[in-house]
Scaffold this motif. Structure first.
Motif, PDB file in Angstrom:
ATOM      1  N   LYS A  53       0.827  -1.204   0.000  1.00  0.00           N
ATOM      2  CA  LYS A  53       0.000   0.000   0.000  1.00  0.00           C
ATOM      3  C   LYS A  53       0.869   1.265   0.000  1.00  0.00           C
ATOM      4  CE  LYS A  53      -3.835  -2.132   2.519  1.00  0.00           C
ATOM      5  NZ  LYS A  53      -4.694  -2.071   3.736  1.00  0.00           N
ATOM      6  N   LYS A  54       0.331   2.282  -0.594  1.00  0.00           N
ATOM      7  CA  LYS A  54       0.986   3.584  -0.594  1.00  0.00           C
ATOM      8  C   LYS A  54       0.386   4.415   0.530  1.00  0.00           C
ATOM      9  CE  LYS A  54       2.161   7.311  -3.859  1.00  0.00           C
ATOM     10  NZ  LYS A  54       1.930   7.830  -5.233  1.00  0.00           N
ATOM     11  N   TYR A  55       1.218   5.129   1.283  1.00  0.00           N
ATOM     12  CA  TYR A  55       0.695   5.943   2.374  1.00  0.00           C
ATOM     13  C   TYR A  55       1.480   7.260   2.454  1.00  0.00           C
ATOM     14  CZ  TYR A  55       4.745   4.598   5.218  1.00  0.00           C
ATOM     15  OH  TYR A  55       6.013   4.421   5.701  1.00  0.00           O
ATOM     16  N   THR A  56       0.956   8.195   3.262  1.00  0.00           N
ATOM     17  CA  THR A  56       1.584   9.508   3.410  1.00  0.00           C
ATOM     18  C   THR A  56       2.247   9.605   4.774  1.00  0.00           C
ATOM     19  OG1 THR A  56      -0.117  10.519   2.000  1.00  0.00           O
ATOM     20  CG2 THR A  56       1.210  12.015   3.362  1.00  0.00           C
ATOM     21  N   LYS A  57       3.515   9.948   4.788  1.00  0.00           N
ATOM     22  CA  LYS A  57       4.254  10.089   6.033  1.00  0.00           C
ATOM     23  C   LYS A  57       3.923  11.428   6.692  1.00  0.00           C
ATOM     24  CE  LYS A  57       8.577   8.674   5.697  1.00  0.00           C
ATOM     25  NZ  LYS A  57       9.961   8.515   5.168  1.00  0.00           N
TER      26      LYS A  57
ATOM     27  N   SER B  14       5.543  13.355   2.695  1.00  0.00           N
ATOM     28  CA  SER B  14       6.088  12.579   1.578  1.00  0.00           C
ATOM     29  C   SER B  14       5.365  11.245   1.442  1.00  0.00           C
ATOM     30  CB  SER B  14       7.588  12.344   1.786  1.00  0.00           C
ATOM     31  OG  SER B  14       7.808  11.583   2.963  1.00  0.00           O
ATOM     32  N   LYS B  15       5.470  10.638   0.257  1.00  0.00           N
ATOM     33  CA  LYS B  15       4.820   9.368  -0.030  1.00  0.00           C
ATOM     34  C   LYS B  15       5.800   8.209   0.189  1.00  0.00           C
ATOM     35  CE  LYS B  15       1.059  11.457  -1.367  1.00  0.00           C
ATOM     36  NZ  LYS B  15      -0.189  11.366  -0.563  1.00  0.00           N
TER      37      LYS B  15
ATOM     38  N   TYR C 226       5.839   3.447   0.756  1.00  0.00           N
ATOM     39  CA  TYR C 226       5.096   2.195   0.558  1.00  0.00           C
ATOM     40  C   TYR C 226       5.288   1.276   1.773  1.00  0.00           C
ATOM     41  CZ  TYR C 226       4.629   3.719  -4.246  1.00  0.00           C
ATOM     42  OH  TYR C 226       4.309   4.450  -5.367  1.00  0.00           O
TER      43      TYR C 226
ATOM     44  N   ARG D 149       7.439  -0.880   6.674  1.00  0.00           N
ATOM     45  CA  ARG D 149       7.063   0.378   6.004  1.00  0.00           C
ATOM     46  C   ARG D 149       8.304   1.225   5.712  1.00  0.00           C
ATOM     47  NH1 ARG D 149       2.663   2.815   8.532  1.00  0.00           N
ATOM     48  NH2 ARG D 149       1.942   1.073   9.810  1.00  0.00           N
TER      49      ARG D 149
ATOM     50  N   ARG E 239      10.722   3.611  -0.369  1.00  0.00           N
ATOM     51  CA  ARG E 239      10.589   4.794  -1.216  1.00  0.00           C
ATOM     52  C   ARG E 239       9.817   4.512  -2.492  1.00  0.00           C
ATOM     53  NH1 ARG E 239      16.676   6.566  -1.887  1.00  0.00           N
ATOM     54  NH2 ARG E 239      16.791   4.287  -2.131  1.00  0.00           N
ATOM     55  N   THR E 240       9.937   3.262  -3.025  1.00  0.00           N
ATOM     56  CA  THR E 240       9.268   2.923  -4.279  1.00  0.00           C
ATOM     57  C   THR E 240       8.530   1.596  -4.140  1.00  0.00           C
ATOM     58  OG1 THR E 240      11.151   1.681  -5.146  1.00  0.00           O
ATOM     59  CG2 THR E 240      11.122   4.065  -5.575  1.00  0.00           C
TER      60      THR E 240
END
Length: 384
Positions: free
Chosen positions: A5-9, A13-14, A16, A37, A40-41
């Motif tokens: 999953k992609k999440y926001t720190k 910043s984004k 995975y 978690r 970066r990509t």
């Protein structure tokens, strides 16, 4: 199946992450999951996930939360399984070997921290200090195998150990032989009959003329003797149990259960001893003719096995007789059987040897003694 999953720190910043189900922990019984978690990509997350899945597949659950046991803790678990698969006497011996020769050096160490170098050092020590060193070394290896099964270690550090071998020396041929010649046996039994309790004369006569082990002798009951047909049935032995006390169990091996013939003199000695014992037991209100009583025993009614070990060396010393151990009368019987012309198979069956190599070792010794006299026999025959 894990999903990336992609999440926001917190800094906006984004990144995975993934959450992976690892399975049920065999130690705690609880389900295990892990979350990773900060990738970066998507490619970094996929690589980390694949590596983790492969590691779990090959090695089981990660050991970060698993309690790694000490050698002694593994040993205790292993021994609970092991003692159910062997005779009580064997379990007692194995337990004693481990407690004396192994636990003082391995016990408190974590099994995953014990390497081959340390094991080799201990194997070398055991080789120098213990006569039956192979037994101790094999037990250590089996305990580490059990630790591996329990996922405590990945490899057995004993697998690459080099086991030293005893080298024969020139002194080996000069070691005292634990058996009597025919004349030595005659002198011993005559001295015994004249100066020792009659029970001792009968006991050693039976051992020398049947070849039975002292444990088998101590377990004999009157019901095992067939006076009419002149045979003795050997179907049990006295040995140590897990508590370190004597008890009755099945003989050493399957071949040890046997019925053998006995000579008239030995049979008559048993009859005489039975009559003497009958008189003693009658005074105590007991009936020997039921056949369930032991033939040989101490005055307190205990097994005679320890008394034999104590009696023999003191008697030999007192009457200046050649040294011999109780087991030597079994060897004596085998040697004299060969000298009388018995075949290897006959001796194996009579002594209850499971492995014919044991019989052959005695045969080799006897024929060696005979070979040493060959030149003398030849010279006497030629006479010039």
């Amino acid at each position: 199946m894990a999903q990336i999953k992609k999440y926001t720190k917190k800094d906006g910043s984004k990144a995975y992450m993934f959450n992976l189900y690892l399975g049920t922990d065999p130690v705690t019984g609880k389900q295990r999951r892990t979350t990773r978690r900060g990738f970066r990509t998507m490619a970094e997350a996929k690589t980390a996930l694949s590596r983790l899945e492969l590691e779990v597949m090959e090695n089981g659950l990660p050991t970060s939360k698993r309690k790694i046991m000490t050698f002694e803790e593994v040993y205790k678990l292993w021994f609970e399984q092991h003692k159910a698969t062997v005779k009580e006497s064997s379990a007692y011996i194995h337990n004693t070997i481990i407690k004396v020769q192994v636990l003082p050096y391995f016990g408190t160490l974590r099994v995953d921290k014990i390497d081959t170098v340390y094991c080799q050092k201990q194997v070398n020590r055991i080789f120098k200090t213990l006569k039956n060193y192979n037994s101790a070394i094999n037990l250590i290896r089996r305990i580490f195998d059990y630790a591996k099964v329990m996922k405590q270690i990945k490899t057995n550090p004993m697998n690459d150990v080099i086991i030293p071998k005893k080298r024969k020396t020139l002194d080996d041929t000069d070691k005292p032989v634990n058996f009597y010649t025919k004349e030595q046996l005659r002198t011993f039994l005559e001295t015994l009959k004249e100066h020792a309790p009659y029970q001792m004369y009968v006991a050693f006569r039976v051992m020398a003329f049947t070849g039975m082990r002292k444990g088998e002798l101590a377990a004999l009951k009157w019901s095992d003797v067939d006076f009419e047909n002149g045979t003795i049935s050997i179907n049990k032995t006295v040995a140590f149990n897990n508590a370190g006390k004597f008890h009755i169990q099945t003989p050493k091996t399957r071949k040890s259960i046997r019925t053998i013939s006995i000579d008239d003199t030995t049979l008559n000695a048993l009859k005489t001893w039975k009559n003497e014992l009958r008189k003693e037991l009658f005074k105590q209100g007991q009936n020997i003719d039921k056949g369930d009583g032991f033939i040989f025993h101490t005055q307190k009614g205990n097994f005679i096995i320890k008394y034999i070990d104590k009696f023999l060396p003191s008697f030999l010393k007192k009457y200046n007789l050649p040294p011999i151990k109780p087991h030597g009368f079994r060897h004596t019987h085998a040697s004299l059987l060969f000298e009388s012309g018995a075949s290897i198979k006959e001796v194996q069956d009579r002594l209850g040897h499971e492995n014919i190599k044991t019989t052959m070792d005695i045969y080799t010794h006897v024929t060696k003694s005979a070979r040493e006299k060959t030149a003398e026999k030849f010279a006497k025959y030629i006479d010039f």
